[in-house]
Scaffold this motif. Structure first.
Motif, PDB file in Angstrom:
ATOM      1  N   ALA A  55       0.896  -0.989  -0.163  1.00  0.00           N
ATOM      2  CA  ALA A  55      -0.319  -0.245  -0.054  1.00  0.00           C
ATOM      3  C   ALA A  55       0.748   1.205  -0.175  1.00  0.00           C
ATOM      4  N   VAL A  56       1.974   0.966   1.052  1.00  0.00           N
ATOM      5  CA  VAL A  56       3.096   1.767   1.159  1.00  0.00           C
ATOM      6  C   VAL A  56       3.565   2.636  -0.875  1.00  0.00           C
ATOM      7  N   LEU A  57       4.152   1.219  -1.129  1.00  0.00           N
ATOM      8  CA  LEU A  57       4.564   1.084  -2.267  1.00  0.00           C
ATOM      9  C   LEU A  57       3.711   1.703  -3.232  1.00  0.00           C
ATOM     10  N   ASP A  58       2.985   1.504  -3.901  1.00  0.00           N
ATOM     11  CA  ASP A  58       1.940   1.435  -4.592  1.00  0.00           C
ATOM     12  C   ASP A  58       1.379   3.602  -4.892  1.00  0.00           C
ATOM     13  N   GLN A  59       1.759   4.281  -3.878  1.00  0.00           N
ATOM     14  CA  GLN A  59       2.105   5.642  -3.536  1.00  0.00           C
ATOM     15  C   GLN A  59       3.452   5.849  -4.824  1.00  0.00           C
ATOM     16  N   VAL A  60       4.219   5.237  -4.885  1.00  0.00           N
ATOM     17  CA  VAL A  60       5.071   5.587  -5.956  1.00  0.00           C
ATOM     18  C   VAL A  60       4.396   5.534  -7.343  1.00  0.00           C
ATOM     19  N   ILE A  61       4.493   6.918  -8.080  1.00  0.00           N
ATOM     20  CA  ILE A  61       3.089   6.891  -8.818  1.00  0.00           C
ATOM     21  C   ILE A  61       4.018   6.473 -11.015  1.00  0.00           C
ATOM     22  N   ASP A  62       5.226   7.069 -10.162  1.00  0.00           N
ATOM     23  CA  ASP A  62       6.115   6.864 -11.738  1.00  0.00           C
ATOM     24  C   ASP A  62       7.109   4.757 -11.758  1.00  0.00           C
ATOM     25  N   PRO A  63       7.325   4.358 -11.172  1.00  0.00           N
ATOM     26  CA  PRO A  63       7.944   3.576 -10.686  1.00  0.00           C
ATOM     27  C   PRO A  63       9.676   3.498 -11.742  1.00  0.00           C
ATOM     28  N   VAL A  64       8.739   3.635 -12.978  1.00  0.00           N
ATOM     29  CA  VAL A  64      10.197   3.231 -14.060  1.00  0.00           C
ATOM     30  C   VAL A  64      10.943   3.879 -13.483  1.00  0.00           C
ATOM     31  N   ARG A  65       9.750   6.144 -14.403  1.00  0.00           N
ATOM     32  CA  ARG A  65      11.074   6.349 -14.617  1.00  0.00           C
ATOM     33  C   ARG A  65      11.259   7.115 -13.372  1.00  0.00           C
ATOM     34  N   THR A  66      10.812   6.598 -12.419  1.00  0.00           N
ATOM     35  CA  THR A  66      11.223   7.461 -11.063  1.00  0.00           C
ATOM     36  C   THR A  66      13.013   6.411 -10.316  1.00  0.00           C
ATOM     37  N   PHE A  67      12.689   5.184 -10.736  1.00  0.00           N
ATOM     38  CA  PHE A  67      13.873   4.303 -10.546  1.00  0.00           C
ATOM     39  C   PHE A  67      14.959   4.058 -11.038  1.00  0.00           C
ATOM     40  N   ASN A  68      15.042   4.203 -12.932  1.00  0.00           N
ATOM     41  CA  ASN A  68      15.991   4.819 -13.763  1.00  0.00           C
ATOM     42  C   ASN A  68      15.441   5.349 -14.578  1.00  0.00           C
TER      43      ASN A  68
END
Lengths: 317, 63
Positions: A290-303
């Motif tokens: 539920a917390v991790l789902d709050q990262v709205i754009d994981p691909v472009r955030t982490f990479n």
């Protein structure tokens, strides 16, 4: 003896070239230590000049930008042949960089958006770039746009890497000094950067991280002293090499990872994801998600800078 | 017909090539400016969180 260097850009923005110029008066020292034989942004050499060089003529080639099309690859291979030492300069050459985010889409998606759909384009004939075309009786050709952005290392053997988007100017200067003084470390090394995580040089205070909510930057004003990640803002400092001088952090902006991964880290994005997962306060899988789902754009955030070098690499279809 | 290629054009940000075609008298018959690069920011900023856009589009041109 003065070094012979060539400076080139593939799929780049020119920011690495400007970072070289931003050495300011130290540029005069660079001019003392090296003669430049190719530098499109600043000097008028042609590809024909490079083709005419003997193999190994250049001591160093500094290649910024990723490999986006057949011309980038052709010049990368040409410079590899002409230079004794090949250096990937900046995040795009090292990792694909921001232009590598195009790997979330296919070549066709990109051509369609840019040439047919974009609000600022008028193209009633639906003309797309062609590798070869005939115009007014003349044959013309263009490089082939690849389906994905590649890193320099994915097309040629790279001897050293100077990371950053852009590399800090003084780091470029010190890396050139290593070459001039014949002090280069072992092949494959990252030069002009630190060997610890950015967190180790970050001026913000770090304590126990117990994240219960992830914030976007407009949702809460960060305090001036505490680690961004502890406050719930995604900051890639823990997964990123030091050496930038914490320039984003000092501007109240969380790190997006432009200095790339540390040695022995295969995938910066996964490293960050792992680090983030370990500091989430809830311990049940459902609550963690539920917390991790709050990262709205994981691909472009982490990479953000490393997609083309990551395990995700590119969209296939 | 003779062709002159100015490749690359220099001292500007970006990639470019000029092809000049000369006629039998050696005069310019036609000339073409070609832009051999495309990165596709128009596509890959789609869906990007708005607060992240300034950090991405600043990489369109760093000069």
């Amino acid at each position: 003896m003065k070094l012979k260097i060539g400076i080139y850009w593939g799929a780049a923005c020119g920011g690495c070239d400007v970072a070289i110029l931003d050495t300011h008066e130290k540029l005069l020292e660079i001019a003392d230590m090296a003669d430049i034989y190719l530098w499109p942004v600043a000097m008028d050499f042609k590809y024909s000049d490079v083709r005419a060089m003997k193999d190994g003529f250049l001591d160093v080639a500094l290649f910024s930008g990723g490999v986006r099309n057949s011309e980038n690859e052709e010049i990368a291979k040409l410079l590899r042949k002409k230079a004794k030492v090949m250096i990937a300069l900046g995040a795009c050459a090292q990792l694909g960089g921001v232009p590598g985010l195009a790997n979330m889409y296919t070549r066709e998606d990109i051509l369609k958006r840019v040439y047919l759909e974009s609000e600022s384009t008028t193209n009633p004939g639906g003309v797309l770039p062609l590798e070869s075309a005939r115009a007014d009786g003349h044959d013309l050709d263009l490089p082939r746009l690849y389906n994905a952005v590649k890193t320099l290392e994915q097309v040629v053997d790279v001897d050293y890497t100077i990371p950053g988007c852009p590399p800090a100017s003084l780091q470029i200067y010190s890396a050139l000094g290593l070459i001039a003084d014949d002090m280069l470390p072992k092949k494959g090394s990252v030069i002009g950067a630190g060997d610890r995580a950015l967190c180790d040089e970050c001026p913000r205070k770090k304590g126990e991280k117990t994240i219960t909510k992830i914030y976007r930057t407009h949702e809460k004003l960060p305090d001036a002293e505490t680690c961004f990640l502890e406050q719930g803002f995604i900051c890639l400092g823990v997964a990123t090499r030091s050496g930038c001088g914490s320039r984003c952090i000092k501007s109240w902006t969380p790190c997006r990872g432009c200095y790339g991964p540390l040695d022995d880290v295969a995938d910066q994005g996964i490293k960050m994801l792992t680090a983030l997962a370990s500091v989430i306060e809830p311990k049940e899988e459902k609550d963690i998600n539920a917390v991790l789902d709050q990262v709205i754009d994981p691909v472009r955030t982490f990479n953000r800078f490393g997609l083309a070098a990551s395990m995700l690499r590119r969209r296939r279809t | 017909m003779k062709r002159i290629a100015i490749d690359p054009i220099t001292r500007l940000e970006g990639h470019g090539k000029i092809m000049i075609f000369l006629n039998e008298e050696g005069k310019v018959d036609n000339a073409f400016l070609q832009i051999p690069e495309l990165r596709g920011f128009e596509k890959f900023v789609e869906g990007l969180p708005i607060e992240e856009v300034p950090r991405v589009v600043t990489r369109i041109c760093g000069v």
